[in-house]
Each structure stands twice: as structure tokens, then as C-alpha cells.
Design a protein around this motif. Structure first.
Motif, PDB file in Angstrom:
ATOM      1  N   GLY A   1     -14.713  -0.660  -6.825  1.00 29.34           N
ATOM      2  CA  GLY A   1     -15.314   0.633  -7.087  1.00 29.34           C
ATOM      3  C   GLY A   1     -15.349   1.554  -5.895  1.00 29.34           C
ATOM      4  O   GLY A   1     -15.889   2.665  -5.969  1.00 29.34           O
ATOM      5  N   ALA A   2     -14.768   1.129  -4.766  1.00 28.46           N
ATOM      6  CA  ALA A   2     -14.742   1.946  -3.553  1.00 28.46           C
ATOM      7  C   ALA A   2     -13.313   2.375  -3.250  1.00 28.46           C
ATOM      8  O   ALA A   2     -12.385   1.563  -3.321  1.00 28.46           O
ATOM      9  N   GLU A   3     -13.137   3.647  -2.928  1.00 28.37           N
ATOM     10  CA  GLU A   3     -11.806   4.127  -2.569  1.00 28.37           C
ATOM     11  C   GLU A   3     -11.450   3.690  -1.157  1.00 28.37           C
ATOM     12  O   GLU A   3     -12.261   3.822  -0.229  1.00 28.37           O
ATOM     13  N   ILE A   4     -10.253   3.156  -1.001  1.00 28.93           N
ATOM     14  CA  ILE A   4      -9.726   2.772   0.304  1.00 28.93           C
ATOM     15  C   ILE A   4      -8.618   3.750   0.659  1.00 28.93           C
ATOM     16  O   ILE A   4      -7.634   3.884  -0.080  1.00 28.93           O
ATOM     17  N   VAL A   5      -8.791   4.435   1.777  1.00 27.35           N
ATOM     18  CA  VAL A   5      -7.806   5.412   2.227  1.00 27.35           C
ATOM     19  C   VAL A   5      -7.066   4.830   3.427  1.00 27.35           C
ATOM     20  O   VAL A   5      -7.655   4.643   4.497  1.00 27.35           O
ATOM     21  N   PRO A   6      -5.771   4.513   3.278  1.00 26.19           N
ATOM     22  CA  PRO A   6      -5.001   4.068   4.434  1.00 26.19           C
ATOM     23  C   PRO A   6      -4.771   5.232   5.387  1.00 26.19           C
ATOM     24  O   PRO A   6      -4.447   6.340   4.952  1.00 26.19           O
TER      25      PRO A   6
ATOM     26  N   ILE B   1       0.856  -1.186   0.000  1.00 26.15           N
ATOM     27  CA  ILE B   1       0.000   0.000   0.000  1.00 26.15           C
ATOM     28  C   ILE B   1       0.893   1.236   0.000  1.00 26.15           C
ATOM     29  O   ILE B   1       1.733   1.407   0.883  1.00 26.15           O
ATOM     30  N   ALA B   2       0.683   2.092  -0.982  1.00 19.89           N
ATOM     31  CA  ALA B   2       1.494   3.304  -1.105  1.00 19.89           C
ATOM     32  C   ALA B   2       0.646   4.562  -1.025  1.00 19.89           C
ATOM     33  O   ALA B   2       1.167   5.670  -1.151  1.00 19.89           O
ATOM     34  N   GLY B   3      -0.636   4.426  -0.813  1.00 21.23           N
ATOM     35  CA  GLY B   3      -1.550   5.563  -0.780  1.00 21.23           C
ATOM     36  C   GLY B   3      -2.955   5.087  -1.057  1.00 21.23           C
ATOM     37  O   GLY B   3      -3.209   3.875  -1.144  1.00 21.23           O
TER      38      GLY B   3
END
Length: 284
Positions: free
Chosen positions: A172-177, A164-166
Motif C-alpha cells: 500500500g506504499a508507493e516506492i519511487v526509484p 524496476i521500471a518506474g
């Protein structure tokens, strides 16, 4: 975007009841006081006609975000607890398309071998995502997965690790770490739309607060009433809730110090202890 989030496990690394403990919570008949190791399942709708597909070996998550797996993922598992098999059976988790790892501590990864069953059912490798340290630790802890020739028959899990780099997209869903602190170690929480999952958290760095601004449903670490060096206490978790003002908040990674019913009775409105099997419907 609509999400269905199932809390598969809401306990500490020891679980509740704890081995050899005779306290009231460990002897409780309330099923909400039985807490397996922490994990959640996030379910989202796949695009019509899409089929899940694995990420290619060595593929960066930013590239993977535009691949078939990014478009077709429906069931996302967060962490593979040592109790994964029992959790999957109890909650009828018959498909997992991808796995997100918060970090590599034992209570969050030691169920990884159970992925073998999903490999057999789905006839494909499992796409797994984590930060650099977590992926390194997984390769070391589960060296047999990466060094033993596959003899067939489902003896060894087939997994593909992507860093995971960002922010990236799955199904279709954005995943925000969300970088958070677990004692001295930086680990990951995750945000999807108005939902955020922040387990094993003792501090939220200033630069991470904007990443959870506007969250309406929050699941956050609250180990016990007393302070702990690597986890939020109930009071500290309540301070986070007060700052973010979500519509509802649930405390997870709960130890045997907190009886479910009695603790919920004294928490503010809109805040309660999570419990194994709790289902949250998230509508944008």
C-alpha cells in the motif's frame, strides 16, 4: 502511511572495524563505531487480513504492483549485505516479504543466500526487485540459484526477480526509484513518502532532484571527510542536505575515518551519523 526504518548496517564495503586496522575508531568501545555492511529494513502496515504472496516468475514489476505481494507486503529489506545473518539476529528480523536492490556490488548482494531461511520460515519464494543491470549481475553471481535443480531441504534460495521500471507499490506504499550516480555507474536510491534512502551516491543527476523534493527524513551516503570518486564526502552530503532541507538527515556508508561521537558533535543541528540498529519512525 507510517514506516519504521531500521538501519541494519551503516558501514563501508570493508565494515568497521576493518581487518588488520588498529586505528582509534576500529578499536573504539562505542558500539556506534561498529558498522556492518549497508542495509535497511522498512516496515509498513499490511492491509487488514492480507497475506503476503510471491510474484510470479518473470512478472514485470508494474504487473507485480497490482498483485497480492503489492497489497500485503509488510517488511521490505533493502539490499542483502554479507552481514545479513548477523544483522537479522541482532535486530530480530524474523520475516522479510520483499527485497529491493540498490545495485549489485558485493557489499550489497553477497548475503542473498541467507534468503533460504526466510523461504523455509515463510514457505514461499522471495520477491526481489532491481534495475536491469543488477538483476543480470545477480543471475551471474548466483548462477547456482537459477541453474541447479532444487533438491529440496532448503539448500538453494528460492527467489523471483522483477525489474524496476518506474514507481510501484508494495504494502500500500508507493516506492519511487531514484536514479543516482555511484561513480560512473547509475544505481538506485528509493523514496517512500517523506523518507528517502540514497546510499553509495557520488552525484544526484538533475532529473532526479525532483524525485526527492520535500523529503523530511533523509539517509544518505557520507563516506569520510576527504573526497572519494564513488561516494559523497561529509561536505558533499551536507550540500545535499542544505539543498533538500529535510527535518532530519543521517549519514550512512561510513568508514573508519569518522568516530561517531566526535563527528556528530560537529555536524549541523538535525544531521548525524547513522549507526547499526538505529530505528527511525516515519509518520506522514
Amino acid at each position: 502511511m507510517s514506516l519504521k526504518v531500521t538501519l541494519l548496517g551503516t558501514g563501508t564495503s570493508h565494515g568497521v572495524p576493518m581487518i588488520g586496522c588498529d586505528c582509534d575508531v576500529c578499536r573504539s568501545l562505542d558500539p556506534r563505531d561498529r558498522r556492518t555492511r549497508p542495509s535497511i529494513l522498512i516496515q509498513i502496515a499490511a492491509p487488514a487480513g492480507a497475506q503476503a504472496a510471491p510474484v510470479l516468475a518473470g512478472q514485470d514489476v508494474r504487473t507485480a504492483a497490482g498483485s497480492a505481494v503489492a497489497r500485503a507486503v509488510r517488511n521490505i529489506l533493502v539490499d542483502t549485505s554479507p552481514d545479513l545473518r548477523a544483522q537479522a539476529l541482532a535486530n530480530r528480523v524474523t520475516r522479510v516479504d520483499a527485497i529491493l536492490f540498490t545495485h549489485s556490488h558485493a557489499d550489497h548482494v553477497l548475503g542473498l543466500d541467507e534468503v533460504r531461511r526466510y523461504n523455509i520460515l515463510q514457505r514461499e519464494p522471495m520477491s526481489c526487485f532491481g534495475d536491469a543491470r543488477t538483476l543480470t549481475d545477480i543471475r551471474q553471481t548466483f548462477g547456482y540459484i537459477f541453474t541447479t535443480p532444487d533438491a529440496g531441504g532448503g539448500a538453494i534460495p528460492e527467489i523471483v526477480l522483477s525489474q524496476i521500471a518506474g514507481p510501484f507499490s508494495l504494502g500500500g506504499a508507493e516506492i519511487v526509484p531514484v536514479p543516482i550516480m555511484h561513480g560512473p555507474r547509475s544505481i538506485l536510491g528509493f523514496r517512500m513518502g517523506s523518507f528517502a534512502y540514497l546510499t553509495d551516491c557520488s552525484r544526484i543527476p538533475e532529473e532526479s532532484w525532483p524525485l526527492v523534493d520535500g523529503v523530511r527524513t533523509l539517509v544518505i551516503d557520507a563516506l569520510r571527510e576527504r573526497p572519494h570518486p564513488t561516494h559523497f564526502s561529509v561536505g558533499e552530503a551536507l550540500e545535499v542536505v542544505a539543498r533538500l532541507s529535510p527535518e532530519r538527515a543521517y549519514f550512512t556508508h561510513v568508514c573508519h575515518d569518522l568516530p561517531h561521537a566526535a563527528t556528530c558533535a560537529r555536524l549541523p543541528r538535525g544531521v548525524e551519523l547513522a549507526y547499526d540498529g538505529l530505528v527511525l519512525e516515519i509518520d506522514e
